[in-house]
Design a protein around this motif. Structure first.
Motif, PDB file in Angstrom:
ATOM      1  N   ILE A  33      -6.555  -5.396  -1.902  1.00 53.93           N
ATOM      2  CA  ILE A  33      -5.204  -5.871  -2.219  1.00 53.93           C
ATOM      3  C   ILE A  33      -5.215  -6.434  -3.642  1.00 53.93           C
ATOM      4  CG2 ILE A  33      -3.358  -7.462  -1.562  1.00 53.93           C
ATOM      5  CD1 ILE A  33      -4.374  -7.394   1.269  1.00 53.93           C
ATOM      6  N   HIS A  44     -10.280   5.061   7.025  1.00 56.56           N
ATOM      7  CA  HIS A  44     -10.198   3.638   6.680  1.00 56.56           C
ATOM      8  C   HIS A  44     -11.585   3.084   6.357  1.00 56.56           C
ATOM      9  CE1 HIS A  44      -9.887  -0.724   7.757  1.00 56.56           C
ATOM     10  NE2 HIS A  44      -8.796  -0.623   7.020  1.00 56.56           N
ATOM     11  N   THR A  56      -1.979   7.217  -1.665  1.00 58.97           N
ATOM     12  CA  THR A  56      -2.550   7.679  -2.924  1.00 58.97           C
ATOM     13  C   THR A  56      -3.372   8.944  -2.688  1.00 58.97           C
ATOM     14  OG1 THR A  56      -4.538   6.331  -2.628  1.00 58.97           O
ATOM     15  CG2 THR A  56      -2.639   5.293  -3.741  1.00 58.97           C
ATOM     16  N   LEU A  78       0.827  -1.193   0.000  1.00 55.37           N
ATOM     17  CA  LEU A  78       0.000   0.000   0.000  1.00 55.37           C
ATOM     18  C   LEU A  78       0.866   1.250   0.000  1.00 55.37           C
ATOM     19  CD1 LEU A  78      -2.912   1.109   0.200  1.00 55.37           C
ATOM     20  CD2 LEU A  78      -2.645   1.059   2.696  1.00 55.37           C
ATOM     21  N   ARG A  79       0.507   2.194  -0.829  1.00 56.40           N
ATOM     22  CA  ARG A  79       1.174   3.489  -0.872  1.00 56.40           C
ATOM     23  C   ARG A  79       0.140   4.580  -0.600  1.00 56.40           C
ATOM     24  NH1 ARG A  79       6.475   2.883  -0.697  1.00 56.40           N
ATOM     25  NH2 ARG A  79       6.715   4.935  -1.676  1.00 56.40           N
ATOM     26  N   HIS A 120     -11.058   1.306  -2.210  1.00 56.40           N
ATOM     27  CA  HIS A 120      -9.711   1.821  -2.450  1.00 56.40           C
ATOM     28  C   HIS A 120      -8.645   1.102  -1.632  1.00 56.40           C
ATOM     29  CE1 HIS A 120     -11.241   4.938  -4.975  1.00 56.40           C
ATOM     30  NE2 HIS A 120     -11.942   5.508  -3.996  1.00 56.40           N
ATOM     31  N   LEU A 121      -9.023   0.125  -0.812  1.00 55.25           N
ATOM     32  CA  LEU A 121      -8.053  -0.614  -0.002  1.00 55.25           C
ATOM     33  C   LEU A 121      -8.021  -2.096  -0.367  1.00 55.25           C
ATOM     34  CD1 LEU A 121      -8.530   0.945   3.561  1.00 55.25           C
ATOM     35  CD2 LEU A 121      -6.777   1.442   1.873  1.00 55.25           C
ATOM     36  N   ILE A 179      -6.459   8.235  -0.653  1.00 51.46           N
ATOM     37  CA  ILE A 179      -6.233   8.098   0.795  1.00 51.46           C
ATOM     38  C   ILE A 179      -6.053   9.468   1.430  1.00 51.46           C
ATOM     39  CG2 ILE A 179      -4.645   7.196   2.530  1.00 51.46           C
ATOM     40  CD1 ILE A 179      -4.098   4.841   0.707  1.00 51.46           C
ATOM     41  N   THR A 215      -2.237  -1.389   8.748  1.00 57.44           N
ATOM     42  CA  THR A 215      -1.415  -1.139   7.568  1.00 57.44           C
ATOM     43  C   THR A 215      -1.604   0.289   7.075  1.00 57.44           C
ATOM     44  OG1 THR A 215      -1.541  -3.468   6.937  1.00 57.44           O
ATOM     45  CG2 THR A 215      -0.920  -1.891   5.224  1.00 57.44           C
ATOM     46  N   LEU A 216      -2.848   0.734   7.025  1.00 57.15           N
ATOM     47  CA  LEU A 216      -3.102   2.102   6.583  1.00 57.15           C
ATOM     48  C   LEU A 216      -2.458   3.112   7.526  1.00 57.15           C
ATOM     49  CD1 LEU A 216      -4.565   4.099   4.713  1.00 57.15           C
ATOM     50  CD2 LEU A 216      -6.562   3.911   6.214  1.00 57.15           C
ATOM     51  N   THR A 271      -8.520  -7.031   1.850  1.00 61.93           N
ATOM     52  CA  THR A 271      -8.265  -5.594   1.913  1.00 61.93           C
ATOM     53  C   THR A 271      -7.166  -5.302   2.924  1.00 61.93           C
ATOM     54  OG1 THR A 271      -9.976  -5.311   3.598  1.00 61.93           O
ATOM     55  CG2 THR A 271     -10.639  -5.016   1.293  1.00 61.93           C
ATOM     56  N   TYR A 272      -6.593  -4.128   2.795  1.00 63.66           N
ATOM     57  CA  TYR A 272      -5.569  -3.699   3.740  1.00 63.66           C
ATOM     58  C   TYR A 272      -6.222  -3.343   5.075  1.00 63.66           C
ATOM     59  CZ  TYR A 272      -2.247  -3.421  -0.113  1.00 63.66           C
ATOM     60  OH  TYR A 272      -1.422  -3.713  -1.166  1.00 63.66           O
TER      61      TYR A 272
END
Length: 528
Positions: A103, A92, A74, A71-72, A100-101, A77, A115-116, A110-111
């Motif tokens: 994987i 989140h 974006t 995850l980057r 949008h999360l 986010i 992680t977020l 999902t992340y």
């Protein structure tokens, strides 16, 4: 045990080692022994070293490690984070609902929130994240600032009003006193003050200034005429009467910009000190937290201090601050000791002149602090620290060269940057001025960046609708499909050729000359 990972980022060493191996390979001198030596140094296998070399060949001879997939941060986010005012949990939930999360290549996964949160804290500065939560004022608390030279006594004073966080009684009325005082920046000594039971005016400023200038048995050793006085832009400080009064003694008045308390740090530090050391222990302290079970009980007026008792306690505290309280920044000396050790000549003013003047107007990992890194009794700062206040860093240094230190990340070992000693800086050195300018500009860039992102978020919250030709409700337009609202900024077509001239155009560059007027007699002789 150290509270950080002692490992360093090996990427720069890998780049140099792989470059040397490729040079030997190009010269025909590379042997398996060379690869074995490098592998032992990095505690890797020979096959790993060969993979590094293959990586460098694919990148024009420069070893380039590939980033980890995951995850980057974006724009989706960041917009969700800004929309929820920095709440990672709320962002989140929204990102999960919008997909949008997810994987990639793993359906249904999902992340996680952890992680977020880790990605946001890694890629956003603490100051920027605080700005999303509390705006520019909250972001500014994570900035770093230069520390001024201590200078000599009376080189500079700072003046300010301080509203006491205490309720007192005056003639059966509850009031909150306001303190007006002037502080010497070299010794942290309180030169003079005035106390009023209400909002102060220019009279309180002039009384405090008179008490600050006087040096007798009552007012103490602090005083004289300062070279300059720093004040904020309060209308009472900016009035012409105060300006004239300061100008009478050939003192310069420096008007600081609003909402920048760091520019008069000495008096702001004393404002905080009197709250912590005196006001919090008084009955009627207004910022005392409420009880966990019951609401805060308001102190009865009969239990509050009177204005006179408050003034007595405050003056006693000022005397203890000036003559008994030691300050670490002053090498554990009191302000009075610093003042007495300074042999700078003091410009005194006769008390008669002041009386008239008063009547006229009335080791371990270190945390980046607001003024940089504190290490080995020194303060180090750099422009890259702007927005980083609150982060931990590991100090690395060269013995006997304290003017510069290197800072690395406490867990990843990533190199953060250098920091320079600000304790004994030379104001005449042009490099010092350039360093201060770089820090100031970095703060301005961070403020502009936050303002730009917040403006973008506000625009994304506005809903737009398409036009209708019938009596129906307009349909909303997605933000991605909405046309821009900007006006056209195309320059006018000034290069279009003009049409050829016609017979009706006048091509004369200048008007014809006008005939001179003549007398009537001359006209008669001129006729046949």
């Amino acid at each position: 045990m150290p509270d950080h990972d002692p490992r360093l980022d090996e990427t720069p060493l890998r780049v140099g080692a792989v470059a040397n191996l490729l040079d030997r390979e190009a010269n025909g001198t590379l042997t398996p022994e060379h690869k074995k030596v490098v592998a032992q140094a990095f505690r890797r296998s020979v096959k790993t070293i060969e993979r590094w070399m293959d990586n460098a060949r694919q990148h024009d001879g420069h070893y380039t490690p590939q980033p980890r997939t995951g995850l980057r941060l974006t724009p989706h986010i960041h917009d969700a984070l800004a929309r929820w005012c920095g709440s990672i949990a709320a962002a989140h939930r929204e990102l999960l609902d919008n997909g949008h999360l997810n994987i990639p290549h793993q359906d249904g996964k999902t992340y996680s929130y952890a992680t977020l949160r880790r990605v946001i804290q890694r890629e956003l500065d603490p100051g920027h994240l605080a700005g999303l939560k509390g705006g520019e004022a909250a972001r500014r608390r994570h900035d770093v600032h230069n520390t001024r030279l201590k200078g000599n006594r009376n080189d500079a004073w700072e003046g300010d009003h301080k509203t006491a966080d205490v309720e007192v009684t005056l003639n059966n009325t509850i009031v909150r006193p306001v303190i007006t005082w002037f502080v010497d920046c070299s010794s942290d000594g309180i030169c003079g003050l005035a106390i009023t039971p209400h909002a102060p005016s220019r009279d309180a400023i002039l009384v405090a200034l008179r008490a600050a200038i006087l040096r007798d048995s009552h007012h103490g050793p602090f005083g004289g005429v300062p070279n300059l006085i720093r004040i904020d832009r309060g209308k009472d400080f900016l009035c012409s009467t105060v300006e004239d009064a300061i100008g009478y003694f050939d003192a310069e008045r420096v008007d600081l910009p609003p909402r920048h308390p760091e520019l008069k740090g000495t008096v702001e530090a004393i404002n905080n000190a009197v709250t912590v050391m005196l006001f919090k222990g008084m009955l009627g302290y207004t910022s005392r937290p409420a009880d966990t079970l019951h609401a805060q009980r308001r102190v009865a007026p009969g239990e509050l201090l009177t204005f006179e008792e408050f003034s007595t306690r405050l003056l006693t505290w000022v005397h203890e601050w000036n003559h008994q309280h030691t300050i670490r920044r002053l090498n554990n000396r009191t302000p009075a000791q610093v003042w007495a050790d300074d042999l700078t000549i003091i410009r005194d003013v006769p008390i008669e002149a002041l009386h008239t003047f008063t009547l006229r107007a009335a080791r371990k990992s270190h945390i980046i602090q607001g003024d940089g890194i504190h290490w080995d009794n020194r303060v180090y700062i750099a422009d890259w620290m702007v927005g980083q206040a609150g982060k931990k860093a590991v100090v690395r240094y060269m013995p006997h060269h304290p003017h510069r230190i290197e800072l690395t990340h406490p867990t990843t070992g990533r190199y953060l940057g250098p920091a320079y000693d600000e304790t004994n800086k030379d104001p005449a050195n042009p490099a010092a001025e350039a360093h201060h300018t770089a820090i100031r500009r970095a703060r301005e860039r961070e403020a502009e960046k936050l303002a730009k992102n917040l403006k973008k978020t506000r625009k994304s919250l506005k809903r737009r609708y398409g036009p209708v030709t019938t009596a129906t409700a307009p349909a909303p337009i997605p933000a991605a499909d909405a046309p821009p609202l900007k006006r056209s900024t195309a320059p006018p077509d000034i290069d279009r050729p003009l049409p050829p001239p016609t017979s009706s155009w006048s091509t004369r560059a200048t008007p014809p000359p006008t005939k001179p007027t003549t007398d009537a007699s001359e006209d008669e002789h001129a006729q046949p």
